[in-house]
Scaffold this motif. Structure first.
Motif, PDB file in Angstrom:
ATOM      1  N   LYS A   2     -53.215  -4.701  55.453  1.00 31.36           N
ATOM      2  CA  LYS A   2     -53.828  -4.055  56.703  1.00 31.36           C
ATOM      3  C   LYS A   2     -53.809  -4.397  58.032  1.00 31.36           C
ATOM      4  O   LYS A   2     -53.360  -5.493  58.076  1.00 31.36           O
ATOM      5  N   ALA A  58     -60.339  -2.202  55.304  1.00 33.91           N
ATOM      6  CA  ALA A  58     -60.124  -1.478  56.483  1.00 33.91           C
ATOM      7  C   ALA A  58     -60.076  -2.031  57.266  1.00 33.91           C
ATOM      8  O   ALA A  58     -61.462  -2.721  57.323  1.00 33.91           O
ATOM      9  N   SER A  59     -59.372  -1.505  58.697  1.00 35.34           N
ATOM     10  CA  SER A  59     -59.809  -1.992  59.377  1.00 35.34           C
ATOM     11  C   SER A  59     -60.528  -1.377  60.766  1.00 35.34           C
ATOM     12  O   SER A  59     -59.962   0.381  60.329  1.00 35.34           O
ATOM     13  N   ASP A  60     -61.589  -1.319  61.373  1.00 33.64           N
ATOM     14  CA  ASP A  60     -61.795  -0.408  62.885  1.00 33.64           C
ATOM     15  C   ASP A  60     -61.382  -0.129  64.018  1.00 33.64           C
ATOM     16  O   ASP A  60     -61.481   0.842  64.893  1.00 33.64           O
ATOM     17  N   ALA A 114     -62.251   3.207  53.397  1.00 34.77           N
ATOM     18  CA  ALA A 114     -61.063   3.516  54.735  1.00 34.77           C
ATOM     19  C   ALA A 114     -61.801   4.253  55.694  1.00 34.77           C
ATOM     20  O   ALA A 114     -62.507   4.265  55.561  1.00 34.77           O
ATOM     21  N   SER A 115     -61.239   3.931  56.962  1.00 27.83           N
ATOM     22  CA  SER A 115     -62.023   3.264  58.081  1.00 27.83           C
ATOM     23  C   SER A 115     -61.600   5.070  58.969  1.00 27.83           C
ATOM     24  O   SER A 115     -60.107   5.446  59.184  1.00 27.83           O
ATOM     25  N   ASP A 116     -61.573   6.691  60.398  1.00 27.51           N
ATOM     26  CA  ASP A 116     -61.837   7.182  60.376  1.00 27.51           C
ATOM     27  C   ASP A 116     -61.396   7.162  61.839  1.00 27.51           C
ATOM     28  O   ASP A 116     -60.354   7.746  63.062  1.00 27.51           O
ATOM     29  N   LEU A 121     -66.654   5.189  57.441  1.00 23.73           N
ATOM     30  CA  LEU A 121     -66.135   4.445  56.404  1.00 23.73           C
ATOM     31  C   LEU A 121     -66.553   5.659  55.097  1.00 23.73           C
ATOM     32  O   LEU A 121     -67.343   5.992  55.356  1.00 23.73           O
TER      33      LEU A 121
END
Length: 123
Positions: A2, A58-60, A114-116, A121
């Motif tokens: 990521k 995942a990264s926000d 996953a992050s939107d 999340l």
């Protein structure tokens, strides 16, 4: 893998039980959280934290990483700037399927996350 920023990628060591950063400009690696070869579920800073089997990341976009920690049946949060690791959802050693918040939530070996980018999340 990521992208944290244009210069840093974060990867997770499935067999190492840690989260590693690759600095693209210098081609150097550093451990962001956990200790290679030391499995566990401890929250803490940097090497004081442990992971069971980090499978997804995942990264926000706001300086945090989220890790699907499969063997612990938990979702973990890492603050990139400090390396502080906390358990966001689930309880280590307690698998299942329960829609809830915090420690009351249950997962069965979460493998992806996953992050939107809007604070949500998806596991």
């Amino acid at each position: 893998m990521k992208t944290i920023s244009s210069n840093v990628l974060s990867i997770f060591g499935l067999l190492l039980a840690c989260v590693i950063s690759l600095h693209a400009q210098t081609y150097s690696f550093s451990t962001l959280a956990g200790t290679a070869g030391s499995r566990g579920s401890a929250d803490g800073t940097g090497a004081a934290a442990n992971f069971g089997y980090p499978r997804g990341i995942a990264s926000d976009g706001a300086g945090n990483l989220y890790v699907a920690d499969s063997d612990n049946h938990t979702i973990r949060k890492i603050v990139i700037s400090t390396g502080v690791v906390t358990t966001l959802a689930g309880t280590a050693g307690s698998s299942g399927s329960a829609d809830d918040t915090g420690a009351a939530a249950r997962f069965y070996t979460p493998k992806g996350i996953a992050s939107d980018g809007a604070g949500n999340l998806y596991v």
